[in-house]
Design an enzyme around this catalytic site. Structure first.
Site, PDB file in Angstrom:
ATOM      1  N   LYS A  78      16.084  48.634   5.032  1.00  0.00           N
ATOM      2  CA  LYS A  78      15.606  48.318   6.473  1.00  0.00           C
ATOM      3  C   LYS A  78      16.034  49.376   7.547  1.00  0.00           C
ATOM      4  O   LYS A  78      15.162  50.028   7.490  1.00  0.00           O
ATOM      5  CB  LYS A  78      16.406  46.817   6.789  1.00  0.00           C
ATOM      6  CG  LYS A  78      15.927  45.705   6.064  1.00  0.00           C
ATOM      7  CD  LYS A  78      16.569  44.680   5.518  1.00  0.00           C
ATOM      8  CE  LYS A  78      15.837  43.646   4.948  1.00  0.00           C
ATOM      9  NZ  LYS A  78      16.536  42.629   4.081  1.00  0.00           N
TER      10      LYS A  78
ATOM     11  N   SER B  96      18.530  36.476   9.242  1.00  0.00           N
ATOM     12  CA  SER B  96      17.327  37.390   9.131  1.00  0.00           C
ATOM     13  C   SER B  96      16.116  36.740  10.002  1.00  0.00           C
ATOM     14  O   SER B  96      15.276  37.466  10.246  1.00  0.00           O
ATOM     15  CB  SER B  96      17.021  37.529   7.667  1.00  0.00           C
ATOM     16  OG  SER B  96      17.107  36.497   6.919  1.00  0.00           O
TER      17      SER B  96
ATOM     18  N   HIS C 163      20.804  43.302   8.400  1.00  0.00           N
ATOM     19  CA  HIS C 163      20.016  43.649   9.588  1.00  0.00           C
ATOM     20  C   HIS C 163      20.987  44.023  10.665  1.00  0.00           C
ATOM     21  O   HIS C 163      20.582  44.380  11.735  1.00  0.00           O
ATOM     22  CB  HIS C 163      19.228  42.337   9.952  1.00  0.00           C
ATOM     23  CG  HIS C 163      18.258  41.809   8.761  1.00  0.00           C
ATOM     24  ND1 HIS C 163      17.189  42.228   9.087  1.00  0.00           N
ATOM     25  CD2 HIS C 163      18.539  40.811   8.147  1.00  0.00           C
ATOM     26  CE1 HIS C 163      16.279  41.701   7.933  1.00  0.00           C
ATOM     27  NE2 HIS C 163      17.392  40.832   7.478  1.00  0.00           N
TER      28      HIS C 163
HETATM   29  C1  LIG Z   1      16.397  41.853   3.193  1.00  0.00           C
HETATM   30  C2  LIG Z   1      17.696  41.009   2.837  1.00  0.00           C
HETATM   31  C3  LIG Z   1      18.129  40.874   1.271  1.00  0.00           C
HETATM   32  C4  LIG Z   1      17.461  41.515   0.222  1.00  0.00           C
HETATM   33  O1  LIG Z   1      17.393  42.999   0.109  1.00  0.00           O
HETATM   34  P1  LIG Z   1      16.377  43.663  -0.711  1.00  0.00           P
HETATM   35  O2  LIG Z   1      17.087  45.172  -0.646  1.00  0.00           O
HETATM   36  O3  LIG Z   1      15.083  43.647   0.119  1.00  0.00           O
HETATM   37  O4  LIG Z   1      16.240  43.041  -1.661  1.00  0.00           O
HETATM   38  C5  LIG Z   1      19.565  40.282   1.135  1.00  0.00           C
HETATM   39  N1  LIG Z   1      20.128  39.855   2.217  1.00  0.00           N
HETATM   40  C6  LIG Z   1      19.258  39.769   3.469  1.00  0.00           C
HETATM   41  C7  LIG Z   1      20.099  39.264   4.604  1.00  0.00           C
HETATM   42  C8  LIG Z   1      18.339  40.495   3.693  1.00  0.00           C
HETATM   43  O5  LIG Z   1      17.769  40.334   4.823  1.00  0.00           O
END
Ligand SMILES: *Cc1c(COP(=O)(O)O)cnc(C)c1O
Length: 440
Positions: free
Chosen positions: A255, A191, A219
């Site tokens: 996302k 990330s 992502h």
């Molecule tokens: C954003 C993210 C999460 C958490 O997801 P949320 O729905 O925001 O709690 C978990 N793993 C990765 C790799 C992320 O980038």
């Protein structure tokens, strides 16, 4: 209601000292209020900015069709689901979304969680116990680290994308034994660096050692692969890819899908087991049905409008090409050196600046020019690698990307100390830290 201000208690004194330490180290954080929607153009504390740090890669978060779907579901279903899914909170919108997500990523079933954080904690705690081993990339998302700790399993931290390290850890965890489970876990797209795990080789390693592979595709989902089905499509859908694939797949809806929530996809048995045992799912109120309705529309748009992904990658290529021309040193030097995976473009393009104050100063300077890029500092990234985590979106216009490039090039010239991404001394202390951490 009036609550008397707490007098200085021992707890208060400890917290205040810790806050002071964070301030002194330039690691203090604060939130910025955004007025209105969270699209490519946002109003941050009253200033109109182009947003270069959101994970809304396809520009769906502010799409009126998602809002309309949510509004219509709000009319029909109200705001709250009222209970956990096993009690009375499971709506037909949830059920349909789960079926559509499972179909989309090519797995038999999917289970909807209220966040990626909840999904990772719930899955790891459900799948692992004290006799088991979790073998994890050191740059995995914080939720995977916490989930691993919560599970009570032996936690083996492996160097970033170090396949030999994974293999060694698997061998050390002993021969296949149903009483001692082994789980490899990795982000698919890291990330903060935007690089990729070598999923085919990890899957093959896992299979050879009687382990399972769990992948967090927060992502990659919606972005990677010919149809945006994510890292599973990118790595495992071609006719040549006949090897094993990840058993446990997690992706988020907050996302590229522009909503909120997450899902786990896998076999019938895996999902049924999680329904019995994933505590963050069993004991948590089901997400609002309207959110599921919006996510279903997002999933449909994702499939009907492949031009969004085309525009996104055009933007990524334009940004990288411009950066190269202007001498802007993108990317994490370490991960690109040690990286076995041929470079696949992702929308995450970090500019490593080293010290936290450099990243902060650069971000402030960009904000004054109407460019919103958050400074990312430890503990989100390793010490010595504070950065601007620049993300591209399908919703960016070419002129906006060019403005960012010009500003980055100018900032690197005029802001003192920003010219050299990570100083030699910072780098050596970083590798020392890493060795120390590995020894523990
Ligand atoms: C954003 C993210 C999460 C958490 O997801 P949320 O729905 O925001 O709690 C978990 N793993 C990765 C790799 C992320 O980038």
């Amino acid at each position: 209601m009036n609550v008397a201000p707490a007098c200085e208690t021992p707890l208060e004194r400890r917290l205040a000292a810790e806050l002071e330490r964070l301030r002194a180290a330039q690691l203090y954080r604060r939130r910025r209020q955004v007025g209105g929607s969270h699209g490519a153009q946002i109003v941050v504390e009253g200033r109109l900015c182009t947003n270069f740090c959101s994970n809304d890669y396809l520009g769906l978060a502010a799409d009126p069709r998602l809002a309309a779907a949510a509004a219509s579901a709000l009319e029909r279903c109200g705001t709250g689901s009222g209970a956990a899914a096993l009690v009375s909170g499971y709506n037909v919108e949830h059920a349909r979304l789960e079926e559509e997500l499972a179909d989309f990523v090519g797995r038999p079933r999917a289970l909807l969680f209220s966040s990626g954080w909840a999904a990772n904690l719930g899955v790891l705690r459900a799948l692992l116990g004290r006799n088991d081993s979790l073998i994890a990339d050191e740059l995995n998302h914080a939720s995977l680290i916490d989930g691993g700790r919560l599970s009570g399993a032996r936690y083996v931290r492996v160097g970033h994308c170090d396949l030999e390290g994974f293999e060694r850890a698997l061998a050390e965890a002993g021969p296949p034994n149903p009483e001692k489970r082994k789980l490899l876990v990795t982000d698919a797209v890291f990330s903060m660096d935007g690089d990729l795990a070598d999923l085919p080789r990890l899957a093959e390693l896992a299979q050879r050692h009687g382990a399972a592979l769990m992948v967090d595709d927060a992502h990659g989902f919606g972005v990677l692969g010919a149809h945006g089905r994510g890292s599973l499509e990118l790595f495992f859908s071609s006719p040549e890819a006949r090897g094993p694939s990840p058993e446990v797949y997690v992706a988020t809806l907050g996302k590229s899908l522009g909503c909120a929530g997450a899902f786990v996809a896998g076999s019938e048995t895996l999902i049924e087991y999680l329904i019995q045992r994933a505590r963050t799912w069993v004991f948590s109120t089901a997400p609002p049905p309207a959110l599921a309705a919006a996510a279903r529309v997002a999933l449909r748009i994702l499939q009907a409008e492949p031009e969004r992904r085309e525009r996104l990658f055009e933007n990524v290529r334009r940004f990288r090409h411009g950066a190269e021309q202007l001498g802007i040193p993108l990317g994490c030097p370490e991960s690109s050196v040690s990286h076995p995976q041929p470079r696949v473009l992702t929308p995450i393009q970090p500019l490593i600046l080293g010290a936290p104050e450099r990243a902060l100063e650069f971000a402030r300077w960009l904000y004054e020019r109407g460019l919103w890029v958050a400074a990312i500092r430890p503990p989100t990234v390793p010490a010595g690698t504070a950065r601007l985590r620049i993300t591209l979106s399908a919703a960016h216009q070419r002129a906006q990307i060019d403005r960012l490039l010009e500003a980055l090039a100018e900032g690197l010239k005029v802001l003192p100390g920003s010219r050299f991404p990570v100083s030699a001394s910072e780098r050596s202390s970083r590798s020392r830290n890493r060795k120390l951490a590995a020894a523990h």
